[in-house]
Motif scaffolding. Structure first.
Motif, PDB file in Angstrom:
ATOM      1  N   TYR A 280      87.295  -2.429  60.275  1.00 57.67           N
ATOM      2  CA  TYR A 280      88.090  -3.048  59.217  1.00 57.67           C
ATOM      3  C   TYR A 280      87.683  -4.508  58.958  1.00 57.67           C
ATOM      4  O   TYR A 280      88.501  -5.322  58.512  1.00 57.67           O
ATOM      5  N   LYS A 281      86.414  -4.813  59.214  1.00 60.39           N
ATOM      6  CA  LYS A 281      85.916  -6.157  58.942  1.00 60.39           C
ATOM      7  C   LYS A 281      84.691  -6.076  58.030  1.00 60.39           C
ATOM      8  O   LYS A 281      84.050  -5.019  57.901  1.00 60.39           O
ATOM      9  N   LYS A 282      84.341  -7.219  57.423  1.00 55.74           N
ATOM     10  CA  LYS A 282      83.170  -7.266  56.550  1.00 55.74           C
ATOM     11  C   LYS A 282      81.887  -6.987  57.309  1.00 55.74           C
ATOM     12  O   LYS A 282      80.873  -6.616  56.712  1.00 55.74           O
ATOM     13  N   THR A 283      81.914  -7.152  58.613  1.00 57.40           N
ATOM     14  CA  THR A 283      80.713  -6.953  59.429  1.00 57.40           C
ATOM     15  C   THR A 283      80.431  -5.486  59.752  1.00 57.40           C
ATOM     16  O   THR A 283      79.445  -5.187  60.436  1.00 57.40           O
ATOM     17  N   ASP A 284      81.281  -4.567  59.263  1.00 51.26           N
ATOM     18  CA  ASP A 284      81.006  -3.129  59.440  1.00 51.26           C
ATOM     19  C   ASP A 284      79.946  -2.733  58.409  1.00 51.26           C
ATOM     20  O   ASP A 284      80.245  -2.168  57.356  1.00 51.26           O
ATOM     21  N   THR A 285      78.707  -3.060  58.733  1.00 52.26           N
ATOM     22  CA  THR A 285      77.562  -2.829  57.850  1.00 52.26           C
ATOM     23  C   THR A 285      76.562  -1.910  58.552  1.00 52.26           C
ATOM     24  O   THR A 285      76.670  -1.660  59.758  1.00 52.26           O
ATOM     25  N   PRO A 286      75.551  -1.421  57.833  1.00 53.73           N
ATOM     26  CA  PRO A 286      74.550  -0.551  58.476  1.00 53.73           C
ATOM     27  C   PRO A 286      73.828  -1.195  59.650  1.00 53.73           C
ATOM     28  O   PRO A 286      73.253  -0.476  60.480  1.00 53.73           O
TER      29      PRO A 286
END
Length: 312
Positions: A280-286
């Motif tokens: 649930y954070k912006k850092t949940d990226t590929p």
């Protein structure tokens, strides 16, 4: 007969390893990476239900199911509901029929919605849950290829990309409510939610898998996951208890899309690699995804679903 011995005696009939290897080889790390990165791309804007980005993801999923040869569910690949009279929620549903006529079903699901844009920031949801949808598509591809060869599956498999998970499980609740198959004919529901990281291992081994709800299955299916995760090809730590915490296990189980099925009396298992510091954070990226491990987990789940397709 001890349960583990019973499982081992069944293995030759349900796991012809060399025959299944052909379908496992259809799953490639680069292909899974491309799928996941597309789902988590800024074009989909975090895939919040009712947004244009979510619609892009929905159309992509319909196209993938159609290209694999899946059959539409009730003449349509989409199942639509209106959440609280304001947000359109669309499940994407495709079927791989049994190779021979069967009145039994397996449901395999993963939610494709996420938080979307909050302020000026996109919450891409790479692990939550582009990772689960990537596995779902890989499984659909493998079982569709089995059907094309006449090699299986032995039960009908319904693949569902749920929308509205972040809206109090709206999509999965609707799917169960509208399910017109007798529930006793659904052998199991398998849900895949956040399965792409190696960040919170239950022990020291970074290759691990959580499976919550195995105890809901008939006894003839229990123990098979432990056998799979002990095999050299798929070896990883398997945790059926969610860090040994009954309360955390209950919380995790009741907040994902297998729960409406379990409440309806359908055995349901959740596969996950668990919450972590990026959830649930912006850092949940590929960038946080372990792609070789994602593929390995995909193969474990494929073999497990193939086992569920065997007769009791």
């Amino acid at each position: 007969m001890p349960l583990l011995l019973a499982v081992l005696l069944l293995i030759p009939a349900i796991l012809p390893a060399q025959a299944l290897r052909k379908y496992e080889n259809l799953v490639r790390v680069d292909d899974q990476r491309n799928t996941l990165e597309w789902l988590a791309h800024e074009l989909t804007e975090g895939r919040a239900s009712g947004t244009n980005g979510n619609t892009f993801a929905e159309r992509f999923l319909v196209g993938e199911f159609r290209s694999m040869g899946l059959k539409p569910w009730h003449w349509n690949f989409t199942q639509t509901l209106c959440y609280k009279d304001s947000i359109m929620v669309r499940n994407v549903v495709g079927v791989v029929p049994a190779a021979e006529p069967s009145d039994e079903y397996i449901v395999v699901g993963a939610h494709y919605d996420h938080l979307g844009k909050l302020g000026h920031s996109i919450y891409a949801g790479a692990d939550d849950n582009a990772s689960g949808v990537t596995v779902l598509l890989s499984l659909a591809k493998m079982f569709a290829a089995m059907l094309a060869d006449g090699a299986g599956p032995r039960k009908n498999i319904i693949f569902v990309a749920f929308d509205g998970k972040e809206l109090d499980l709206a999509g999965s609740r609707h799917f169960v409510r509208e399910l017109d198959i007798p529930h006793e004919k659904v052998t199991a529901m398998v849900n895949i939610d956040m399965i792409g990281t190696n960040l919170v291992p239950p022990r020291r081994n970074p290759e691990y898998l959580f499976a919550i709800g195995e105890n809901t299955l008939p006894e003839s299916y229990r123990g098979y996951l432990s056998y799979l995760c002990a095999r050299t090809l798929y070896r990883m730590d398997l945790d059926l208890t969610f860090y040994g915490s009954r309360e955390f296990s209950r919380m995790m189980y009741e907040t994902s899309d297998q729960h409406p099925f379990a409440r309806a009396g359908i055995p349901a298992v959740l596969f996950t690699s668990a919450f972590h510091q990026h959830t649930y954070k912006k850092t949940d990226t590929p960038a946080i995804i372990d792609y070789p491990l994602l593929r390995k987990r995909t193969l474990v789940i494929f073999n497990f679903v193939n086992r569920l397709c065997a007769d009791n």
